[in-house]
Scaffold this motif. Structure first.
Motif, mmCIF file in Angstrom:
data_model
loop_
_atom_site.group_PDB
_atom_site.id
_atom_site.type_symbol
_atom_site.label_atom_id
_atom_site.label_comp_id
_atom_site.label_asym_id
_atom_site.label_seq_id
_atom_site.Cartn_x
_atom_site.Cartn_y
_atom_site.Cartn_z
ATOM 1 N N ASP A 1 37.598 44.662 33.899
ATOM 2 C CA ASP A 1 36.380 44.729 33.082
ATOM 3 C C ASP A 1 36.073 43.324 32.553
ATOM 4 O OD1 ASP A 1 34.431 45.150 31.121
ATOM 5 O OD2 ASP A 1 35.208 47.137 30.639
ATOM 6 N N SER A 2 34.816 42.881 32.713
ATOM 7 C CA SER A 2 34.441 41.534 32.272
ATOM 8 C C SER A 2 34.555 41.368 30.761
ATOM 9 C CB SER A 2 33.013 41.209 32.722
ATOM 10 O OG SER A 2 32.093 42.114 32.149
ATOM 11 N N SER B 1 31.808 37.419 36.484
ATOM 12 C CA SER B 1 31.860 37.852 37.881
ATOM 13 C C SER B 1 33.245 37.600 38.490
ATOM 14 C CB SER B 1 30.793 37.117 38.697
ATOM 15 O OG SER B 1 30.953 35.703 38.596
ATOM 16 N N GLU C 1 35.358 40.493 37.365
ATOM 17 C CA GLU C 1 34.964 41.727 38.045
ATOM 18 C C GLU C 1 35.444 41.754 39.492
ATOM 19 O OE1 GLU C 1 30.802 41.640 37.454
ATOM 20 O OE2 GLU C 1 30.880 42.342 35.358
#
Length: 334
Positions: free
Chosen positions: A18-19, A10, A13
């Motif tokens: 992009d995680s 998170s 993000e």
């Protein structure tokens, strides 16, 4: 030294990335995966000592739980500075669910109450010192249980500083506790407190075991190695020594020896490496100067007609070798 920051998908993000980048950086060796979905910079992780790495693992686990975990047993012992052998591999937490007490992965769950005997240390909840000590005393081997009990009875060298323990919900969540403690934390327990807690144990065998450990324990023991040494002496039938016997040196200063065998006029000393490497031992002087000062101290005591016997961890852990060493030094056996 503050712990490195834990990074979650998170967080990435929120930064507009992009995680999956975390997994890529982990494969490249730039990030270290502390727990599934939780990372930190590899360089920061590698700079931590094992106890601090363990603490970061605890913090990462805490981020994955719906209800804040209560750390217990060996995990709580690290924050309390109780003397345990080595560093635990698993994270030990309490659960009230009878069917949830199984250990899975690196989490060891133990049945217990979440609303009694719990304190806060920075962002962590843990069992209080008395509860933690009794938990370990009833489960560890005798010599290890004695070391835990000795340390729970020991008055810290420094009245201030170290970890801060408060009632739950009142601690500063930003206070970063230390998982690497050279000495016990918080007020010393009393034997009467431990005995009272032992009486409440559910089985006779647990009560008898706890009482035997508590009766043998002493708050005068100075280290894990000294506690183990004392148990080894008893197992081998040597005379019970006086702990921390005081001598007055030629310069008027006081010096204390780990063990004093009055009948034989012999002083015994456990030579653990931490004694010379600990940052607060010897007033901040160099390791070389500490060793020289220790030699001068011993010479002053020898001048009073006292013999010395010293041993290392390896010598003490070998019963045959330890018995031979003490007998050759003239320590009487019963």
């Amino acid at each position: 030294m503050s712990s490195p920051r834990l990074i979650l998908p998170s967080d990435v993000e929120l930064a507009g990335q992009d995680s999956r980048l975390l997994s890529v950086l982990n494969k490249q060796g730039r990030y270290f995966r502390v727990r599934r979905g939780i990372y930190t910079e590899a360089s920061g992780w590698e700079a931590l000592d094992p106890a601090s790495q363990y603490g970061l693992r605890a913090a990462a686990f805490q981020l994955t739980t719906k209800q804040q975990p209560v750390f217990c047993h060996a995990s709580a012992a690290l924050l309390w500075g109780l003397w345990i052998l080595g560093k635990p591999e698993k994270l030990h937490v309490l659960t009230e669910e009878r069917d949830g007490g199984r250990s899975r992965g690196d989490i060891a769950r133990h049945i217990g109450l979440l609303n009694q005997g719990v304190v806060q240390c920075g962002p962590f909840l843990l069992t209080d010192k008395l509860t933690t000590s009794v938990q370990l005393i009833t489960r560890l081997k005798f010599e290890q249980a004695v070391a835990v009990c000795d340390s729970s009875l020991r008055t810290p060298r420094h009245a201030a500083g170290g970890n801060i323990f408060t009632p739950t919900g009142t601690a500063d969540p930003f206070h970063e506790p230390s998982w690497k403690n050279d000495e016990p934390q918080g007020p010393a327990l009393l034997k009467s407190e431990l005995m009272s807690a032992a009486e409440d144990l559910p089985s006779r065998s647990a009560r008898n075991r706890a009482v035997a450990v508590i009766e043998f324990a002493s708050g005068l023991s100075g280290s894990l190695g000294e506690s183990f040494s004392r148990v080894r002496m008893a197992q081998l039938g040597f005379s019970t020594p006086e702990l921390q016997h005081k001598f007055v040196l030629r310069d008027g200063n006081n010096a204390f020896v780990d063990f004093w065998f009055k009948e034989a006029r012999r002083a015994g000393e456990f030579d653990g490496r931490e004694k010379y490497l600990r940052h607060d031992w010897g007033g901040g002087t160099s390791t070389q100067d500490r060793i020289i000062e220790e030699k001068i101290r011993e010479d002053h005591i020898r001048a009073q007609g006292v013999g010395f016997v010293r041993w290392t961890w390896a010598e003490m852990m070998n019963l045959d070798r330890f018995e031979r060493l003490l007998r050759q030094a003239g320590i009487p056996q019963k």
